[in-house]
Design an enzyme around this catalytic site. Sequence first.
Site, PDB file in Angstrom:
ATOM      1  N   ARG A 151      68.163 -17.325 -70.776  1.00 62.99           N
ATOM      2  CA  ARG A 151      69.316 -16.477 -70.444  1.00 62.99           C
ATOM      3  C   ARG A 151      70.571 -17.283 -70.130  1.00 62.99           C
ATOM      4  O   ARG A 151      71.072 -17.293 -69.011  1.00 62.99           O
ATOM      5  CB  ARG A 151      68.994 -15.522 -69.280  1.00 62.99           C
ATOM      6  CG  ARG A 151      67.835 -14.594 -69.595  1.00 62.99           C
ATOM      7  CD  ARG A 151      67.595 -13.585 -68.495  1.00 62.99           C
ATOM      8  NE  ARG A 151      66.415 -12.759 -68.811  1.00 62.99           N
ATOM      9  CZ  ARG A 151      65.857 -11.903 -67.976  1.00 62.99           C
ATOM     10  NH1 ARG A 151      66.341 -11.746 -66.771  1.00 62.99           N
ATOM     11  NH2 ARG A 151      64.810 -11.191 -68.356  1.00 62.99           N
TER      12      ARG A 151
ATOM     13  N   ASP B 140      73.886 -11.588 -62.779  1.00 61.26           N
ATOM     14  CA  ASP B 140      73.554 -10.503 -63.689  1.00 61.26           C
ATOM     15  C   ASP B 140      74.686  -9.480 -63.710  1.00 61.26           C
ATOM     16  O   ASP B 140      75.186  -9.058 -62.662  1.00 61.26           O
ATOM     17  CB  ASP B 140      72.223  -9.857 -63.294  1.00 61.26           C
ATOM     18  CG  ASP B 140      71.018 -10.752 -63.663  1.00 61.26           C
ATOM     19  OD1 ASP B 140      71.246 -11.903 -64.106  1.00 61.26           O
ATOM     20  OD2 ASP B 140      69.874 -10.298 -63.511  1.00 61.26           O
TER      21      ASP B 140
ATOM     22  N   ASP C 210      65.344 -13.799 -58.758  1.00 65.32           N
ATOM     23  CA  ASP C 210      65.755 -12.952 -59.887  1.00 65.32           C
ATOM     24  C   ASP C 210      66.809 -13.717 -60.700  1.00 65.32           C
ATOM     25  O   ASP C 210      66.654 -14.905 -60.939  1.00 65.32           O
ATOM     26  CB  ASP C 210      66.237 -11.600 -59.334  1.00 65.32           C
ATOM     27  CG  ASP C 210      66.204 -10.496 -60.382  1.00 65.32           C
ATOM     28  OD1 ASP C 210      66.081 -10.809 -61.575  1.00 65.32           O
ATOM     29  OD2 ASP C 210      66.327  -9.320 -60.009  1.00 65.32           O
TER      30      ASP C 210
ATOM     31  N   ASP D 241      69.320 -11.255 -57.104  1.00 66.32           N
ATOM     32  CA  ASP D 241      70.278 -12.078 -57.845  1.00 66.32           C
ATOM     33  C   ASP D 241      71.161 -12.841 -56.852  1.00 66.32           C
ATOM     34  O   ASP D 241      71.391 -12.378 -55.737  1.00 66.32           O
ATOM     35  CB  ASP D 241      71.195 -11.195 -58.694  1.00 66.32           C
ATOM     36  CG  ASP D 241      70.423 -10.386 -59.735  1.00 66.32           C
ATOM     37  OD1 ASP D 241      69.367 -10.872 -60.191  1.00 66.32           O
ATOM     38  OD2 ASP D 241      70.886  -9.279 -60.084  1.00 66.32           O
TER      39      ASP D 241
END
Length: 325
Positions: free
Chosen positions: A223, A170, A166, A137
């Site tokens: 997302r 997050d 990724d 991330d």
Amino acid sequence: MKCSIVSLSLMAISTLAAPTMTSFNHVSLPKRAALLEDVASTGYATLNGGTKGGKGGKTIEVASLSELATAVKGDAATIVLVTGPILGNGENVKIGSNKSVIGKDSSVILTGFTLTVKNVKNVIIRNLAITKVVGGDAIAIQVAQNVWIDHVNLSSDRDHDKDHYDGLLDITHAGDYVTVSNTVFHDHWKCSLVGHSDNNGSEDKGHLRVTYHNNYWYNINSRGPSFRFGTGHLYNNYYENVSDGVNTRQGAQLLVQNNVFSGSKKPLYSTDSGYAVASGNDLGGGQNTASVGTLTKVPYDVSGLLAASAVKATVVRTAGATLVF
Ligand SMILES: *[C@@H]1O[C@H](CO)[C@@H](O)[C@H](O)[C@H]1NC(C)=O
Ligand SMILES: *[C@@H]1O[C@H](CO)[C@@H](O)[C@H](O)[C@H]1NC(C)=O
Ligand SMILES: *[C@@H]1O[C@H](CO)[C@@H](O)[C@H](O)[C@H]1NC(C)=O
Ligand SMILES: *[C@@H]1O[C@H](CO)[C@@H](O)[C@H](O)[C@H]1NC(C)=O
């Protein structure tokens, strides 16, 4: 609302400077310059004691990966000012409690490594661009409380397969009291995940309280964010060419207010019993197919809410690493 605040403060100033002036229409105050010691003033990060980062501590300037990694260690209140671009190769820079990590200006681009906010409290990440983190991330927030992500510019590219990079941001393992504001998310497959697994309700339920506002999301597959279990407030975000936008899942309760979507296939939708209360959004011809939820208000002041018609112009102009320190 916005106008009346501006004219009130103008009146206060002009009472001192020019007591005879009575009309203040069409006058706009210059925006207050950003300060290294700024604290979170919006969203969930203002609760639970607030998010002050390194305010009150010393300021350390860093210009390399090793200087950065050293300066962000430990719990002492510190403002870490990154003064130039840094190239990494899959490293994980773990940020301690009571830190503000701030990019000096738009030249500060961090390439290829992760900023991790894990098992800590009270962290601000501001005015940084982070790009192309292979296999990780850009920013990972886990088991952390009180985090403010502001004026950050997160991206990769969509020239590789979905899993080459990724997430961009997050927030997992019961991360809590997080505000993400004035941030650009662009050119990426799986953008921002809140709650990493359907099987993690025992850890996540009652946490994952996150506010996303005034962010600019463009050229993203999905997302924007994908949100499990927690409580989310999304307002004044602008989405351009984001295929699957806001996904509410696994009992998440979202309040989705005055956002604008352009070119979205699924601007707002549920999976596995996720919920949303939506109002004032411009879905750009797309549909809201989310189940109606119960989150109709949030436990903090939302005085800066813009009408959907003002969102695109404001957000495109201000989001990203646009500050100078
Ligand atoms: C920093 O963080 C720790 C843990 O969150 C806290 O206990 C401590 O009081 C803080 N220290 C300062 C100097 O703010
Ligand atoms: C979920 O959370 C628990 C803590 O409740 C943790 O120990 C576990 O590793 C997590 N499970 C998964 C699948 O990530
Ligand atoms: C979104 O897609 C349209 C149509 O392909 C394109 O004209 C526009 O430049 C794209 N927006 C961004 C921010 O890339
Ligand atoms: C964000 O980063 C991209 C490069 O990844 C750059 O082209 C763009 O100008 C940046 N935008 C802002 C607002 O910081």
